[in-house]
Design a protein around this motif. Structure first.
Motif, PDB file in Angstrom:
ATOM      1  N   THR A  33       0.848  -1.192   0.000  1.00  0.00           N
ATOM      2  CA  THR A  33       0.000   0.000   0.000  1.00  0.00           C
ATOM      3  C   THR A  33       0.881   1.239   0.000  1.00  0.00           C
ATOM      4  O   THR A  33       2.106   1.161   0.142  1.00  0.00           O
ATOM      5  CB  THR A  33      -0.875   0.041   1.263  1.00  0.00           C
ATOM      6  OG1 THR A  33      -0.013   0.096   2.394  1.00  0.00           O
ATOM      7  CG2 THR A  33      -1.760  -1.174   1.362  1.00  0.00           C
TER       8      THR A  33
ATOM      9  N   ARG B  55       1.186   3.540   2.280  1.00  0.00           N
ATOM     10  CA  ARG B  55       1.879   3.645   3.549  1.00  0.00           C
ATOM     11  C   ARG B  55       3.070   2.671   3.583  1.00  0.00           C
ATOM     12  O   ARG B  55       4.173   3.028   3.987  1.00  0.00           O
ATOM     13  CB  ARG B  55       0.914   3.325   4.690  1.00  0.00           C
ATOM     14  CG  ARG B  55       1.496   3.600   6.077  1.00  0.00           C
ATOM     15  CD  ARG B  55       0.922   2.646   7.107  1.00  0.00           C
ATOM     16  NE  ARG B  55      -0.525   2.547   7.057  1.00  0.00           N
ATOM     17  CZ  ARG B  55      -1.363   3.265   7.827  1.00  0.00           C
ATOM     18  NH1 ARG B  55      -0.878   4.120   8.679  1.00  0.00           N
ATOM     19  NH2 ARG B  55      -2.658   3.075   7.725  1.00  0.00           N
ATOM     20  N   GLU B  56       2.813   1.458   3.109  1.00  0.00           N
ATOM     21  CA  GLU B  56       3.860   0.443   3.193  1.00  0.00           C
ATOM     22  C   GLU B  56       5.018   0.725   2.246  1.00  0.00           C
ATOM     23  O   GLU B  56       6.172   0.431   2.550  1.00  0.00           O
ATOM     24  CB  GLU B  56       3.263  -0.939   2.910  1.00  0.00           C
ATOM     25  CG  GLU B  56       2.371  -1.418   4.035  1.00  0.00           C
ATOM     26  CD  GLU B  56       1.428  -2.529   3.608  1.00  0.00           C
ATOM     27  OE1 GLU B  56       0.767  -3.080   4.487  1.00  0.00           O
ATOM     28  OE2 GLU B  56       1.368  -2.838   2.394  1.00  0.00           O
TER      29      GLU B  56
ATOM     30  N   GLU C 101       6.970   3.045   4.199  1.00  0.00           N
ATOM     31  CA  GLU C 101       7.578   2.330   5.321  1.00  0.00           C
ATOM     32  C   GLU C 101       8.801   1.535   4.894  1.00  0.00           C
ATOM     33  O   GLU C 101       9.746   1.355   5.662  1.00  0.00           O
ATOM     34  CB  GLU C 101       6.558   1.354   5.909  1.00  0.00           C
ATOM     35  CG  GLU C 101       6.021   1.766   7.264  1.00  0.00           C
ATOM     36  CD  GLU C 101       5.012   0.746   7.746  1.00  0.00           C
ATOM     37  OE1 GLU C 101       5.391  -0.095   8.562  1.00  0.00           O
ATOM     38  OE2 GLU C 101       3.858   0.766   7.270  1.00  0.00           O
ATOM     39  N   LEU C 102       8.732   1.027   3.679  1.00  0.00           N
ATOM     40  CA  LEU C 102       9.835   0.251   3.133  1.00  0.00           C
ATOM     41  C   LEU C 102      11.145   1.016   3.311  1.00  0.00           C
ATOM     42  O   LEU C 102      12.195   0.438   3.540  1.00  0.00           O
ATOM     43  CB  LEU C 102       9.551   0.016   1.644  1.00  0.00           C
ATOM     44  CG  LEU C 102      10.261  -1.111   0.931  1.00  0.00           C
ATOM     45  CD1 LEU C 102       9.914  -2.439   1.571  1.00  0.00           C
ATOM     46  CD2 LEU C 102       9.840  -1.116  -0.526  1.00  0.00           C
ATOM     47  N   VAL C 103      11.073   2.346   3.214  1.00  0.00           N
ATOM     48  CA  VAL C 103      12.266   3.178   3.297  1.00  0.00           C
ATOM     49  C   VAL C 103      12.518   3.659   4.729  1.00  0.00           C
ATOM     50  O   VAL C 103      13.647   3.649   5.207  1.00  0.00           O
ATOM     51  CB  VAL C 103      12.132   4.377   2.339  1.00  0.00           C
ATOM     52  CG1 VAL C 103      13.294   5.333   2.531  1.00  0.00           C
ATOM     53  CG2 VAL C 103      12.069   3.880   0.904  1.00  0.00           C
TER      54      VAL C 103
ATOM     55  N   GLU D 278      11.768   2.244   7.378  1.00  0.00           N
ATOM     56  CA  GLU D 278      12.220   1.036   8.084  1.00  0.00           C
ATOM     57  C   GLU D 278      13.736   1.002   8.243  1.00  0.00           C
ATOM     58  O   GLU D 278      14.266   0.629   9.277  1.00  0.00           O
ATOM     59  CB  GLU D 278      11.729  -0.175   7.278  1.00  0.00           C
ATOM     60  CG  GLU D 278      12.193  -1.502   7.772  1.00  0.00           C
ATOM     61  CD  GLU D 278      11.187  -2.066   8.766  1.00  0.00           C
ATOM     62  OE1 GLU D 278      11.349  -3.207   9.142  1.00  0.00           O
ATOM     63  OE2 GLU D 278      10.244  -1.338   9.158  1.00  0.00           O
TER      64      GLU D 278
ATOM     65  N   GLU E  80       3.052   8.269   7.752  1.00  0.00           N
ATOM     66  CA  GLU E  80       1.821   9.063   7.692  1.00  0.00           C
ATOM     67  C   GLU E  80       2.164  10.530   7.464  1.00  0.00           C
ATOM     68  O   GLU E  80       1.554  11.197   6.616  1.00  0.00           O
ATOM     69  CB  GLU E  80       1.016   8.898   8.985  1.00  0.00           C
ATOM     70  CG  GLU E  80       0.422   7.499   9.187  1.00  0.00           C
ATOM     71  CD  GLU E  80       1.429   6.464   9.669  1.00  0.00           C
ATOM     72  OE1 GLU E  80       2.580   6.858   9.992  1.00  0.00           O
ATOM     73  OE2 GLU E  80       1.098   5.268   9.713  1.00  0.00           O
TER      74      GLU E  80
ATOM     75  N   ARG F 152       7.925   8.821  -0.373  1.00  0.00           N
ATOM     76  CA  ARG F 152       8.880   7.752  -0.095  1.00  0.00           C
ATOM     77  C   ARG F 152      10.304   8.312  -0.104  1.00  0.00           C
ATOM     78  O   ARG F 152      11.152   7.897   0.673  1.00  0.00           O
ATOM     79  CB  ARG F 152       8.719   6.646  -1.142  1.00  0.00           C
ATOM     80  CG  ARG F 152       9.580   5.450  -0.905  1.00  0.00           C
ATOM     81  CD  ARG F 152       9.215   4.316  -1.843  1.00  0.00           C
ATOM     82  NE  ARG F 152       9.503   4.646  -3.242  1.00  0.00           N
ATOM     83  CZ  ARG F 152       9.357   3.790  -4.254  1.00  0.00           C
ATOM     84  NH1 ARG F 152       8.912   2.570  -4.029  1.00  0.00           N
ATOM     85  NH2 ARG F 152       9.625   4.157  -5.486  1.00  0.00           N
TER      86      ARG F 152
END
Ligand SMILES: Nc1ncnc2c1ncn2[C@@H]1O[C@H](COP(=O)(O)OP(=O)(O)OP(=O)(O)O)[C@@H](O)[C@H]1O
Ligand SMILES: [Mg+2]
Lengths: 234, 792
Positions: free
Chosen positions: A102, A104-105, A108-110, A112, A121, A152
């Motif tokens: 998604t 958000r994900e 998040e991949l980055v 993280e 968010e 991102r």
């Protein structure tokens, strides 16, 4: 001013069987800490190629390129990976989101693997996508996908932000929104930012404007004054 | 949402798994089949050999056996005193004709003496049901379990036996097992016929009295100390027994039941090694290509991960996880299914091989090896693709895969573009552009076809063996065995019985054939030279004439002894005056069942220096008269036993069909599953590789049908190309296996029926069509806009 990127005699030749395509021909270039650079040039002039080499995504055929003390021309995969992970945020010409994650994900991949990131968010709210957090790329428009890609890139608060046509697919209003985000990150965090665009109006908000043609830099111009995105119009 | 707790990369994993579930399931199926084959066949092997070993140890299976005409009891004590012998046990063993309730033909009972009171002994009995015989009750017997089960006999039932010329009723008080008769067959036969042959244990007193054996014995079992010199013991036993009509002592190697089980164990070891290796190898190969293609379709995503600083290790691990989920599911399923099939095979074994407890042991090493092999293959496949993806600079890998480098090729050269429609041209150019990929796909499908051929090949071979053995070699339908050598006159008496169309005598002389240091006990079969009923055939089913002199051996026996036609063998006759004669081997025959030695009856008579005595007769009997004939034979004092071909054939089919047949049926099922999984996966991957291109074509105005033709047409071309290759590969593997399956009991001929080839082709064709239908459904649902917006 301190030069963070230093490139000398940079060339890139694509070989396709017997045909060779020179994408860059002996380019010399320096990018300084905290500056906002806009790259202009006709299609096929080598803008993406240059940006990719600066970002450690591609190797030059010859010449040298350094980021501080990182050697990007000859650096091995390990070194380049670390360089990208620690210093660079990318926005790609073709968005390149992971389709199975998604919005958000994808961000998040980055975050993280970043040291002091924003929350995904916050990053998405920054590009006006706070309401579309849980949508998959296929459920977003091209422009929205592009904005996810920008979220991102900025979410990790990188030292360098490299953007390949970040506004190419966006309408006037959203395009401005995105440019404001880039400008704010550049101003507040001091991120060195390079933006490729076909839109010469955007050049007004840059510290410097670099023009390419057929793989060579034809002009480097310093703006007396940086226009704010709000002042731009096209 | 659980996924909230997972790292984004693991969430991607989860969704990819869900999205690729069909392909992952197909991978699981391939692994499952490979692992299940290993587990099932190794388990069968381990269980059988373990059961044998523990049974022999627990019930004191003897090491040396000897039969003798009649020896006084003190001789047994002298045998026991031979150095190396730890115990010697004398017995009385006789064969009698039985009348079993519900059985038309006479049966043969082997009466074996046991002590009146139960005490530890060699070849100890395991009492399954009922009780031990009671002292003084001379009509009580224990029946072997196989015989009792085949004839539905229980303690309390009775059978009639001809003992010393008189019918006598024997009461079954118990059902027992002995390590001597795990595989309970009549001497000189190959397959059990438990209805017509059975062992009955009864009081030694009773047998002594009935057969004039007071203070004497005719059978001896010895156990040896560890490290004893068995050949030396055998030589000494032979010397001691020679005066009393000894038939030659022998070790476990020549003990009938043991030889069959040991052969079976050897055979299960080969089957449990070679066949799983083939399956596993194929599964590993297929996994490798499937996973590398699967991962390759995500090369742009790999590049994005790389661009944001994910290291090669993390990316590699991500795809390994993807591969290993399918693997794990397959391995667990394979373990469960393999264990279940192993238990099924074991149940089959317990029908032919009677053990008190049939051990069941999972071969953990083999399981580990199977899982490691598949994991290795899958891992290499996945990592190779990851490695190729990360070797490209991210900038390169990330852009939508560039238009392929099409050059004028064969299609243009043969000016095919003039006469091929556009979809066909696209198919042709695609295949031409990526010959390695096309080649691997073809090889994968070919391997699936090959496994199908190999699985069915065994079933063909068994059918062929039965056909040749029972139609061309053994043309008699009833064999009569006399209870001792008789004059040829008896055969004439048989020939005139109602229903007998034709009768031919045979002489069966137990002998040990010796060549250099190798030897083998066989029944040397003397046949009339102009005989019609028992024929010898060569490899191409041509009839081989029996020479006037010299031995004709089954080729397998020749190999065991290491002889060639023209060599001279020592034939040690094991009865009569136990003479040793030198006989020339005049030729080989290629029978596929058992090992035999033949010579002309006349020559055999000359060798044993006797008149025209015969051991029995082969009869051609009118099928309708068979039952009434059996009634007559039961009452003829000379007749020791009868064997009907139908019963032997049935028992052959039971033995081979059920042991090998079941295994092979399962393997054929696995092969079909692998074929399906492979073809389906190939089509699905092709869809994700080409989805974008096909969607673009649809946008340009191509119809669904045209687009489907382009994708499935390519798959069809690959499948068709794989057929000749797969059939050839299957044939080559069958050649190799036929070379390995050369047992004493039977030898697998290289026979592959047209049906098998057709079966393999049709199965793969069906798999291709079903996969095509599935892919077509997906193609029809292809959301053009979405496909163009993102890459799969
Ligand atoms: N992988 C490749 N193989 C061969 N030639 C390439 C490859 N990538 C780029 N080129 C060529 O190199 C030249 C420069 O390409 P580049 O992508 O840098 O152009 P660009 O300035 O970004 O153009 P655009 O504005 O259209 O994105 C072009 O002529 C292009 O055709
Ligand atoms: Mg570009």
């Amino acid at each position: 001013m301190e030069a963070v990127f230093r490139a000398h005699g940079l060339s890139k030749v694509y070989r396709m069987g017997e045909v060779t395509v020179p994408a860059l021909r002996s380019v010399d270039l320096e990018l300084y800490r905290g500056e906002f650079v806009v790259m202009l040039g006709p299609s096929g002039s080598g803008k993406s190629t240059l940006l990719n080499i600066l970002g450690g995504l591609d190797h030059p055929t010859s010449g040298s390129v350094h980021f501080l003390d990182h050697d990007l021309a000859t650096g091995g995969d390990k070194g380049l990976t670390r360089f990208r992970r620690e210093h660079v945020g990318f926005v790609f010409q073709f968005y390149n989101l992971i389709p199975s994650l998604t919005a958000r994900e994808n961000v998040e991949l980055v975050t993280e693997i970043a040291e002091r990131p924003m929350t995904p968010e916050d990053a998405l709210r920054l590009v006006g996508l706070g309401e579309r957090l849980d949508h998959f790329p296929a459920q977003l428009s091209g422009g929205e996908q592009q904005r996810v890609a920008i979220a991102r890139a900025v979410a990790k608060r990188p030292d360098v932000l490299l953007c390949d046509e970040p506004t190419g697919a966006l309408d006037y209003e959203t395009g401005k929104l995105v440019l404001e985000v880039l400008e704010r990150v550049n101003r507040e965090v001091g991120t060195t930012t390079a933006v490729i665009t076909h839109n010469s109006a955007i050049a007004a908000m840059a510290d410097r404007v670099i023009r390419l043609r057929s793989g060579t830099i034809t002009e480097v111009r310093r703006n007396e004054r940086r226009a704010s995105p709000g002042e731009l119009s096209w | 949402m659980v996924t909230r707790w997972l790292a984004p990369l693991d969430r991607k994993l989860l969704r990819d798994l869900l999205h690729l579930r069909g392909q992952i399931a197909a991978i699981s199926v391939v692994v499952l089949c490979g692992v299940a084959t290993v587990v099932a066949m190794r388990t069968a092997y381990r269980s059988l050999s373990l059961s044998q070993a523990s049974y022999y140890a627990g019930y004191r299976f003897a090491d040396v056996f000897a039969q003798v005409k009649r020896a006084p009891e003190p001789i047994a004590r002298r045998v026991a005193a031979i150095p190396g012998v730890t115990a010697a046990q004398s017995r009385i063993v006789v064969e009698v004709t039985l009348d079993v309730p519900g059985l038309a033909e006479p049966a043969t009972g082997r009466l074996v003496s046991i002590p009146d009171r139960r005490a530890p002994m060699l070849n100890d009995l395991h009492l399954r049901r009922g009780r031990w015989i009671e002292p003084g009750r001379r009509d009580e017997v224990l029946a072997s379990e196989a015989f009792a089960a085949a004839n539905r006999l229980e303690p309390g039932d009775a059978v009639d036996a001809v003992i010393n010329g008189r019918w006598q009723r024997l009461r079954i008080v118990g059902v027992a097992l002995s390590p001597e008769y795990i595989y309970e067959i009549r001497p000189a036969s190959l397959f059990p016929d438990n209805r017509r042959f059975g062992v009955l244990w009864m009081s030694r007193d009773a047998l002594e009295a009935a057969f004039d054996m007071k203070g004497a014995f005719n059978d001896l079992s010895l156990s040896l100390a560890r490290g004893a010199d068995q050949p030396d013991v055998i030589a000494r036993v032979d010397r001691l027994l020679a005066r009393y009509g000894g038939l030659g002592a022998y070790g476990r190697d020549d003990q009938l039941s043991n030889r069959f089980i040991s052969d079976e164990i050897k055979q299960t070891r080969v089957s449990g090694t070679i066949i799983p290796a083939i399956f596993l190898g194929i599964a590993a190969f297929l996994l490798n290509i499937v996973l590398s293609r699967l991962v390759a379709t995500q090369r742009d995503q790999i590049a994005v991960l790389k661009a944001f600083g994910y290291s090669n290790g993390v990316v590699g691990l991500h795809y390994l996880k993807l591969a290993f989920v399918g693997l794990l599911v397959g391995a667990l399923g394979g373990l469960a299914l393999g264990t279940w099939i192993g238990a099924l095979l074991n149940r089959q074994y317990t029908q032919f091989y009677r053990f008190p407890v049939f051990a069941f042991e999972l071969d953990a090493t083999a399981l580990g090896l199977a899982v490691l092999t598949t994991a290795f293959a899958a891992g290499i496949g996945a990592l190779n693709a990851v490695r190729r993806a990360v070797a490209l600079p991210p900038a390169e890998a990330m852009r939508p895969e560039g238009p392929g480098q099409f050059r004028p090729g064969i299609v243009e050269w043969v000016r095919a573009d003039r006469w091929l429609a556009l979809p066909a041209r696209i198919i042709a150019r695609n295949l031409e552009r990526r010959p390695v990929k096309a080649g691997l796909s073809v090889l994968g499908i070919a391997l699936a076809i090959a496994t199908l051929v190999v699985g069915r090949f065994f079933l063909d071979a068994i059918r062929y063996i039965a056909d040749v053995q029972f139609r061309e070699v053994q043309r008699e339908n009833v064999t009569v065995v006399f209870n001792q050598p008789r004059s040829a006159q008896v055969v004439h008496e048989l020939a005139v019985l109602p229903g007998v169309l034709h009768a031919e005598p045979f002489r069966l002389a137990p002998a040990r054939l010796r060549f250099a240091h190798r030897s083998r006990r066989v029944g040397l079969l003397g046949l009339p030279q102009d005989g019609q009923l028992r024929r010898m055939i060569d490899r191409s089913r041509r009839i081989v004439a029996l020479p006037a002199e010299g031995l004709v051996l089954t080729r397998k026996l020749g190999e065991i002894l290491g002889v060639r036609p023209g060599d001279t063998l020592a034939v040690e006759f094991l009865e009569g005056d136990r003479a040793t004669r030198a006989v020339v081997v005049s030729g080989f025959v290629d029978e596929m069942v058992g090992i035999s030695a033949y010579m002309s009856g006349r020559a055999l008579h000359r060798l044993v220096r006797e008149g025209g005595t015969v051991s029995g007769a082969f009869l051609m009997v009118d099928a309708l008269a068979q039952d009434s004939l059996f009634g007559l034979l039961k009452r003829m004092p000379a007749v020791g036993g009868t064997v009907s071909r139908d019963a032997t054939l049935a028992s052959f089919e039971q033995t081979l069909q059920q042991s090998i047949g079941i295994t092979m049926t399962i393997l054929v099922g696995f092969a079909a599953a692998i074929a399906f999984a492979m073809v389906y996966n190939a089509a699905r991957i092709a869809l994700s590789e080409r989805g974008r291109e096909l969607a673009s074509l649809r946008v340009l105005g191509f119809t669904r049908r045209e687009v489907t033709t382009m994708l499935l047409g390519e798959q069809a071309v690959l499948t068709v190309a794989a057929i000749p290759m797969g059939l050839t590969l299957g044939y080559l593997i069958a050649v190799k296996l036929a070379g390995l399956y050369q047992w004493e009991l039977f030898r697998v001929p290289l026979i592959i029926s047209r049906f098998t080839y057709a079966y393999a082709v049709v199965t793969v064709a069906i798999a291709a069509i079903l996969s095509g239908v599935g892919v077509r459904r997906r193609l029809n649902r292809l959301d053009l806009v979405q496909v163009l917006k993102t890459r799969e």
